[in-house]
Design a protein around this motif. Structure first.
Motif, mmCIF file in Angstrom:
data_model
loop_
_atom_site.group_PDB
_atom_site.id
_atom_site.type_symbol
_atom_site.label_atom_id
_atom_site.label_comp_id
_atom_site.label_asym_id
_atom_site.label_seq_id
_atom_site.Cartn_x
_atom_site.Cartn_y
_atom_site.Cartn_z
ATOM 1 N N LYS A 1 0.982 -1.225 0.012
ATOM 2 C CA LYS A 1 -0.100 0.017 -0.121
ATOM 3 C C LYS A 1 0.886 1.307 -0.180
ATOM 4 N N PHE A 2 2.088 0.982 0.264
ATOM 5 C CA PHE A 2 2.933 2.255 0.378
ATOM 6 C C PHE A 2 3.972 2.409 -0.947
ATOM 7 N N ARG A 3 3.657 1.511 -1.843
ATOM 8 C CA ARG A 3 4.378 1.492 -3.094
ATOM 9 C C ARG A 3 3.941 2.830 -3.974
ATOM 10 N N LYS A 4 4.901 3.238 -4.844
ATOM 11 C CA LYS A 4 4.371 4.266 -5.780
ATOM 12 C C LYS A 4 3.274 3.865 -6.760
ATOM 13 N N THR A 5 3.324 2.499 -7.176
ATOM 14 C CA THR A 5 2.366 2.106 -7.802
ATOM 15 C C THR A 5 1.025 1.808 -7.350
ATOM 16 N N ALA A 6 0.831 1.820 -6.135
ATOM 17 C CA ALA A 6 -0.279 1.612 -5.338
ATOM 18 C C ALA A 6 -1.498 2.673 -5.825
ATOM 19 N N ASP A 7 -2.517 2.334 -5.675
ATOM 20 C CA ASP A 7 -3.754 3.263 -6.020
ATOM 21 C C ASP A 7 -4.695 3.102 -4.828
ATOM 22 N N PRO A 8 -5.120 3.861 -3.782
ATOM 23 C CA PRO A 8 -4.268 5.084 -3.620
ATOM 24 C C PRO A 8 -3.024 4.763 -2.990
ATOM 25 N N CYS A 9 -1.924 5.477 -3.320
ATOM 26 C CA CYS A 9 -0.623 5.190 -2.567
ATOM 27 C C CYS A 9 -0.449 5.971 -1.290
ATOM 28 N N LEU A 10 -0.436 5.391 -0.254
ATOM 29 C CA LEU A 10 -0.296 5.855 1.034
ATOM 30 C C LEU A 10 0.806 6.792 1.416
ATOM 31 N N GLN A 11 1.886 6.782 0.547
ATOM 32 C CA GLN A 11 2.776 7.531 0.796
ATOM 33 C C GLN A 11 2.503 9.156 0.967
ATOM 34 N N HIS A 12 1.439 9.444 -0.170
ATOM 35 C CA HIS A 12 0.920 10.760 0.045
ATOM 36 C C HIS A 12 0.453 11.072 1.241
ATOM 37 N N SER A 13 -0.537 10.385 1.765
ATOM 38 C CA SER A 13 -1.136 10.658 3.252
ATOM 39 C C SER A 13 -0.077 10.581 4.171
ATOM 40 N N LEU A 14 0.721 9.751 4.312
ATOM 41 C CA LEU A 14 2.063 9.764 5.252
ATOM 42 C C LEU A 14 2.862 10.813 5.149
ATOM 43 N N TYR A 15 3.011 11.332 3.904
ATOM 44 C CA TYR A 15 3.808 12.645 3.817
ATOM 45 C C TYR A 15 3.014 13.915 4.525
ATOM 46 N N ASN A 16 1.797 13.877 4.069
ATOM 47 C CA ASN A 16 0.997 15.149 4.681
ATOM 48 C C ASN A 16 0.937 14.893 6.260
ATOM 49 N N VAL A 17 0.685 13.936 6.782
ATOM 50 C CA VAL A 17 0.441 13.916 8.068
ATOM 51 C C VAL A 17 2.013 14.252 8.834
ATOM 52 N N LEU A 18 3.147 13.744 8.318
ATOM 53 C CA LEU A 18 4.277 13.972 8.897
ATOM 54 C C LEU A 18 4.518 15.662 8.878
ATOM 55 N N VAL A 19 4.245 16.251 7.422
ATOM 56 C CA VAL A 19 4.518 17.608 7.275
ATOM 57 C C VAL A 19 3.682 18.358 8.322
ATOM 58 N N ALA A 20 2.418 17.941 8.189
ATOM 59 C CA ALA A 20 1.526 18.832 9.465
ATOM 60 C C ALA A 20 1.855 18.696 10.714
ATOM 61 N N TYR A 21 2.539 17.501 11.184
ATOM 62 C CA TYR A 21 2.791 17.193 12.611
ATOM 63 C C TYR A 21 4.247 18.145 12.779
ATOM 64 N N GLY A 22 4.912 18.221 11.734
ATOM 65 C CA GLY A 22 6.109 18.813 12.054
ATOM 66 C C GLY A 22 6.019 20.258 12.177
ATOM 67 N N HIS A 23 5.042 20.919 11.475
ATOM 68 C CA HIS A 23 4.736 22.438 11.743
ATOM 69 C C HIS A 23 3.969 22.614 12.955
ATOM 70 N N HIS A 24 3.080 21.727 13.402
ATOM 71 C CA HIS A 24 2.118 21.576 14.479
ATOM 72 C C HIS A 24 3.196 21.693 15.844
ATOM 73 N N ASN A 25 4.260 20.644 15.673
ATOM 74 C CA ASN A 25 5.065 20.628 16.956
ATOM 75 C C ASN A 25 6.542 20.824 16.706
ATOM 76 N N LYS A 26 6.753 22.154 16.676
ATOM 77 C CA LYS A 26 8.054 22.480 15.851
ATOM 78 C C LYS A 26 9.079 22.181 16.826
ATOM 79 N N ALA A 27 9.139 21.886 18.130
ATOM 80 C CA ALA A 27 10.131 21.454 19.081
ATOM 81 C C ALA A 27 10.693 20.035 18.402
ATOM 82 N N VAL A 28 9.791 19.066 18.143
ATOM 83 C CA VAL A 28 9.975 18.040 17.413
ATOM 84 C C VAL A 28 10.651 17.830 16.054
ATOM 85 N N GLY A 29 9.670 18.284 15.395
ATOM 86 C CA GLY A 29 9.774 18.592 13.910
ATOM 87 C C GLY A 29 9.563 17.183 13.393
#
Length: 329
Positions: free
Chosen positions: A117-145
């Protein structure tokens, strides 16, 4: 036989299908029985109050169809999400820190390469969701990033919730409240908890503690991934999810219970080690095999094997271990 498990993970070449089938047919009976009890408990209104009964139910396992909901409720993530409507999306739309984005991008392909499910070829590819969650978290909790390990945790949350926003709030519950300071740049909480485990082993499995000391093996060498990845990729998926059920409800002492049970159960095996590399190898071995695959009996053991383990004890040990680390630093 299915090469891919229900969560999208490819099974290794040496996967023992026969013993897994035997385990799962027994476990399915348990799951069915639990599912009926949970449905009665939730009575279609999808809310629960913390109670001894709920705690007991959670220790016996949350059926997959209710897992995301129960995690959200008992961790406080649901309340936080309801009190901050639209917050997650605002984080994704706001100004971004390029260095953070770069660090997260680098880890994308390293996250669960064995999950379809995390492969580039997967549909939907969960990498996009993972990227979004981590980006949001890094900006939410700047001490941790962002730091390594968080990608695996967030990835698991996405597999279970199938929802970015819920995964974000559960990640926040884990990093912000449940795990004390594991992912800050200095990782003081993580280092502290590894020392705490060492102290608990001294109390509960002294022969193993003595062996480690005699060969100069630091705890961090053999258990740091247990703590950082919360047993992801170390124990079988079903077992990890059962551990997380309890972790969201009862907090970080569950990690010590699991670690102590693994060590105590395999004490004789670990004590066969003759040298440094031996010990490291034994610690890899004890996280495999029938004992950890049989997640239902394993979970019963973590509440009996290590004996009593109060949060008071854990916190006292944390204080002394933290002070020791800070004075060495």
């Amino acid at each position: 036989f299915c090469r891919v498990d229900p969560y999208g993970f490819e099974r290794p070449e040496d996967f023992d299908y026969a013993s897994y089938e035997a385990f799962f047919s027994r476990y399915l009976v348990v799951l069915t029985r639990r599912a009926i009890k949970w449905s009665k408990l939730l009575k279609g209104n999808n809310s629960i109050q913390k109670s001894l009964k709920v705690k007991r139910y959670i220790r016996k396992g949350i059926p997959n169809e209710h897992r995301a909901l129960i995690w959200m409720i008992v961790s406080g993530a649901q309340t936080n999400m309801e009190q901050n409507p639209g917050y997650y999306h605002r984080l994704l739309e706001g100004e971004k820190n390029d260095k953070l984005l770069e660090a997260i991008k680098t880890d994308m392909n390293r996250t669960f390469p064995d999950n379809v499910k995390f492969r580039k070829t997967a549909d939907p590819c969960l990498q996009h969701s993972l990227y979004n969650v981590l980006v949001a978290y890094g900006h939410h909790n700047k001490a941790v990033g962002y730091c390594q390990g968080m990608n695996f945790i967030a990835g698991y949350l996405i597999l279970i919730t199938k929802n970015e926003e819920e995964s974000f709030w559960l990640l926040d519950a884990l990093i912000g409240r449940i795990l004390p300071d594991y992912y800050s740049p200095a990782m003081l909480g993580l280092k502290t908890d590894q020392e705490v485990l060492g102290e608990l082993v001294k109390m509960k499995v002294p022969a193993v503690a003595e062996l480690m000391e005699r060969h100069g093996v630091m705890w961090t060498l053999v258990v740091s991934r247990w703590f950082i990845c919360l047993f992801i990729d170390i124990l079988p998926v079903e077992t990890v999810l059962r551990i997380w059920d309890c972790l969201f409800y009862e907090g970080s002492k569950i990690i010590f219970r699991v670690a102590l049970t693994l060590i105590k159960q395999h004490q004789a095996f670990i004590l066969e080690a003759k040298n440094f590399p031996d010990i490291c190898e034994k610690f890899k071995q004890i996280t495999k095999g029938a004992f950890v695959t049989e997640c239902h009996s394993f979970m019963q053991k973590i509440f009996t094997d290590p004996g009593s383990l109060s949060m008071t004890t854990v916190n006292k040990l944390r204080e002394t271990c933290r002070e020791k680390l800070l004075s060495q630093g």
